[in-house]
Design a protein around this motif. Structure first.
Motif, mmCIF file in Angstrom:
data_model
loop_
_atom_site.group_PDB
_atom_site.id
_atom_site.type_symbol
_atom_site.label_atom_id
_atom_site.label_comp_id
_atom_site.label_asym_id
_atom_site.label_seq_id
_atom_site.Cartn_x
_atom_site.Cartn_y
_atom_site.Cartn_z
ATOM 1 N N MET A 1 0.840 -1.200 0.000
ATOM 2 C CA MET A 1 0.000 0.000 0.000
ATOM 3 C C MET A 1 0.880 1.257 0.000
ATOM 4 S SD MET A 1 -3.366 0.749 0.395
ATOM 5 C CE MET A 1 -4.384 2.152 0.801
ATOM 6 N N PHE A 2 0.721 2.081 -1.025
ATOM 7 C CA PHE A 2 1.535 3.289 -1.102
ATOM 8 C C PHE A 2 0.895 4.416 -0.282
ATOM 9 C CE2 PHE A 2 3.220 1.034 -4.744
ATOM 10 C CZ PHE A 2 4.562 1.364 -4.681
ATOM 11 N N PHE A 115 -3.159 13.930 -4.618
ATOM 12 C CA PHE A 115 -3.879 14.584 -3.517
ATOM 13 C C PHE A 115 -5.281 14.005 -3.345
ATOM 14 C CE2 PHE A 115 -0.511 17.750 -3.599
ATOM 15 C CZ PHE A 115 -0.417 18.097 -2.266
ATOM 16 N N GLU A 116 -5.957 13.715 -4.479
ATOM 17 C CA GLU A 116 -7.305 13.126 -4.398
ATOM 18 C C GLU A 116 -7.280 11.774 -3.696
ATOM 19 O OE1 GLU A 116 -8.589 13.079 -8.452
ATOM 20 O OE2 GLU A 116 -8.819 15.272 -8.491
ATOM 21 N N HIS A 117 -6.127 11.067 -3.808
ATOM 22 C CA HIS A 117 -6.004 9.758 -3.178
ATOM 23 C C HIS A 117 -5.314 9.820 -1.821
ATOM 24 C CE1 HIS A 117 -7.224 8.584 -7.188
ATOM 25 N NE2 HIS A 117 -7.545 7.401 -6.671
ATOM 26 N N ASP A 118 -5.263 11.022 -1.242
ATOM 27 C CA ASP A 118 -4.735 11.226 0.115
ATOM 28 C C ASP A 118 -3.305 10.724 0.300
ATOM 29 O OD1 ASP A 118 -6.999 12.515 1.056
ATOM 30 O OD2 ASP A 118 -8.015 10.608 1.472
ATOM 31 N N LEU A 119 -2.521 10.801 -0.760
ATOM 32 C CA LEU A 119 -1.112 10.444 -0.614
ATOM 33 C C LEU A 119 -0.339 11.658 -0.091
ATOM 34 C CD1 LEU A 119 -0.431 8.572 -3.984
ATOM 35 C CD2 LEU A 119 -0.776 7.547 -1.736
ATOM 36 N N TYR A 120 0.749 11.384 0.630
ATOM 37 C CA TYR A 120 1.704 12.456 0.889
ATOM 38 C C TYR A 120 2.390 12.759 -0.436
ATOM 39 C CZ TYR A 120 1.489 11.217 5.885
ATOM 40 O OH TYR A 120 1.074 10.967 7.169
ATOM 41 N N VAL A 121 2.433 14.017 -0.814
ATOM 42 C CA VAL A 121 3.108 14.381 -2.066
ATOM 43 C C VAL A 121 4.363 15.191 -1.725
ATOM 44 C CG1 VAL A 121 2.886 15.484 -4.316
ATOM 45 C CG2 VAL A 121 0.883 14.413 -3.246
ATOM 46 N N LEU A 176 8.423 11.985 6.718
ATOM 47 C CA LEU A 176 7.039 11.581 6.434
ATOM 48 C C LEU A 176 6.498 10.643 7.501
ATOM 49 C CD1 LEU A 176 7.163 10.847 2.580
ATOM 50 C CD2 LEU A 176 6.322 12.912 3.713
ATOM 51 N N GLY A 177 7.412 9.904 8.147
ATOM 52 C CA GLY A 177 6.996 8.930 9.156
ATOM 53 C C GLY A 177 6.374 7.686 8.553
ATOM 54 N N CYS A 178 6.804 7.341 7.322
ATOM 55 C CA CYS A 178 6.317 6.074 6.749
ATOM 56 C C CYS A 178 7.519 5.225 6.310
ATOM 57 C CB CYS A 178 5.333 6.320 5.609
ATOM 58 S SG CYS A 178 5.958 7.306 4.274
ATOM 59 N N GLY A 179 7.245 4.012 5.884
ATOM 60 C CA GLY A 179 8.329 3.125 5.481
ATOM 61 C C GLY A 179 8.738 3.393 4.038
ATOM 62 N N GLY A 242 -3.262 5.577 -14.006
ATOM 63 C CA GLY A 242 -4.669 5.506 -14.354
ATOM 64 C C GLY A 242 -5.161 4.065 -14.506
ATOM 65 N N ARG A 243 -4.248 3.177 -14.912
ATOM 66 C CA ARG A 243 -4.608 1.753 -15.063
ATOM 67 C C ARG A 243 -4.505 1.007 -13.737
ATOM 68 N NH1 ARG A 243 -1.018 2.017 -19.435
ATOM 69 N NH2 ARG A 243 0.427 0.676 -18.300
ATOM 70 N N GLY A 244 -4.217 1.749 -12.649
ATOM 71 C CA GLY A 244 -4.155 1.101 -11.335
ATOM 72 C C GLY A 244 -2.787 0.562 -10.991
ATOM 73 N N GLY A 245 -1.749 1.087 -11.674
ATOM 74 C CA GLY A 245 -0.375 0.626 -11.416
ATOM 75 C C GLY A 245 0.087 0.837 -9.994
ATOM 76 N N LEU A 246 -0.388 1.943 -9.414
ATOM 77 C CA LEU A 246 0.017 2.244 -8.050
ATOM 78 C C LEU A 246 -1.131 1.860 -7.125
ATOM 79 C CD1 LEU A 246 2.507 3.662 -6.703
ATOM 80 C CD2 LEU A 246 1.164 5.750 -6.713
ATOM 81 N N ALA A 247 -0.930 0.784 -6.391
ATOM 82 C CA ALA A 247 -2.004 0.323 -5.505
ATOM 83 C C ALA A 247 -2.139 1.276 -4.331
ATOM 84 C CB ALA A 247 -1.692 -1.083 -5.006
ATOM 85 N N VAL A 248 -3.273 1.999 -4.297
ATOM 86 C CA VAL A 248 -3.476 2.922 -3.170
ATOM 87 C C VAL A 248 -4.840 2.661 -2.529
ATOM 88 C CG1 VAL A 248 -1.984 4.772 -3.994
ATOM 89 C CG2 VAL A 248 -4.376 4.735 -4.704
#
Ligand SMILES: [Mg+2]
Length: 248
Positions: A1-2, A115-121, A176-179, A242-248
């Protein structure tokens, strides 16, 4: 999970022919400071002080402090005298270099999507420039800090290593405090974006220019724990996500 996506800026989110840009930048800066330091000398001393920043390994001073210690004593002016003049240069003259660059529509799509997917950018641009110079280039790329609340924009004020060193990527992950495996680094430069990020354990996407034929991928066995998830233009990266390459 990214959880985070790290974007390089020049020749990733912003088309910027670096040789022409750096040459125009030094010419403009040299002219602006010429009443204090001969332009040729200024370039030599900036390059030398930049090499000192490049030695930073994340454990010592900020890049700005490393630059200051190497630069101001050798040019014979106090930091308090020259720094405001540099700042003036970045507000008055630096904006005139925009014509050398070109925004890329997919860059904004990517940032909006993240940003729409609540990722840290994170804007993971080599932190050898002050914040003011990075923020202007983000505006030229049409992804300005006034519109996007980035988790981090790396600049010489807030970082303790530069991009060639995996310590730079470790510092981002810590902030960021993530892995590392929860991040993706997208960039065009194998030696500054791909190899050191992968060495820090971050999955990587190698961005190429539209006119590039795909380069042979250097042997991945050199990279400890790295994962190359894809290679192509920013447009291809946008398609892939867009094809779902990045599983979020
Ligand atoms: Mg780049």
């Amino acid at each position: 999970m990214f959880k985070a996506i790290l974007f390089d800026l020049d020749d990733t989110l912003l088309a910027n022919p670096m040789n022409a840009f750096i040459s125009a930048y030094f010419k403009a800066l040299g002219k602006y400071m010429a009443h204090l330091i001969p332009p040729e000398r200024l370039v030599v001393e900036i390059m030398r002080a930049t090499q000192e920043m490049e030695k930073n390994d994340g454990t010592g001073p900020t890049n700005q402090e490393a630059f200051a210690a190497a630069f101001y004593p050798t040019v014979g002016y106090e930091q308090e005298i020259l720094e405001p003049i540099f700042e003036q240069f970045y507000t008055e003259e630096f904006p005139k270099l925009q014509y050398l660059t070109r925004s890329i529509p997919e860059a904004r799509f990517l940032v909006e999507w993240a940003f729409e997917h609540d990722l840290y950018v994170v804007i993971a641009t080599n932190p050898v420039f002050p914040c003011v110079a990075v923020e202007q280039r983000l505006a030229w790329a049409e992804v300005p800090v006034t519109e996007f609340d980035y988790a981090l924009v790396t600049t010489y004020e807030n970082m303790h290593a530069t991009k060639a060193n995996p310590a730079y990527y470790r510092e981002i992950v810590t902030k960021l405090g993530c892995g590392p495996k929860e991040c993706l680094m997208a960039g065009d430069d194998w030696d500054r974006d791909m190899m050191p990020a992968a060495t820090a354990g971050i999955p990587i996407y190698w961005v190429t220019r539209p006119d590039d034929t795909l380069l042979p991928i250097p042997p991945m066995q050199k990279i400890k724990g790295g994962v190359l998830v894809g290679q192509g233009t920013v447009e291809s990266l946008w398609d892939w996500i867009g094809r779902g390459g990045l599983a979020v």
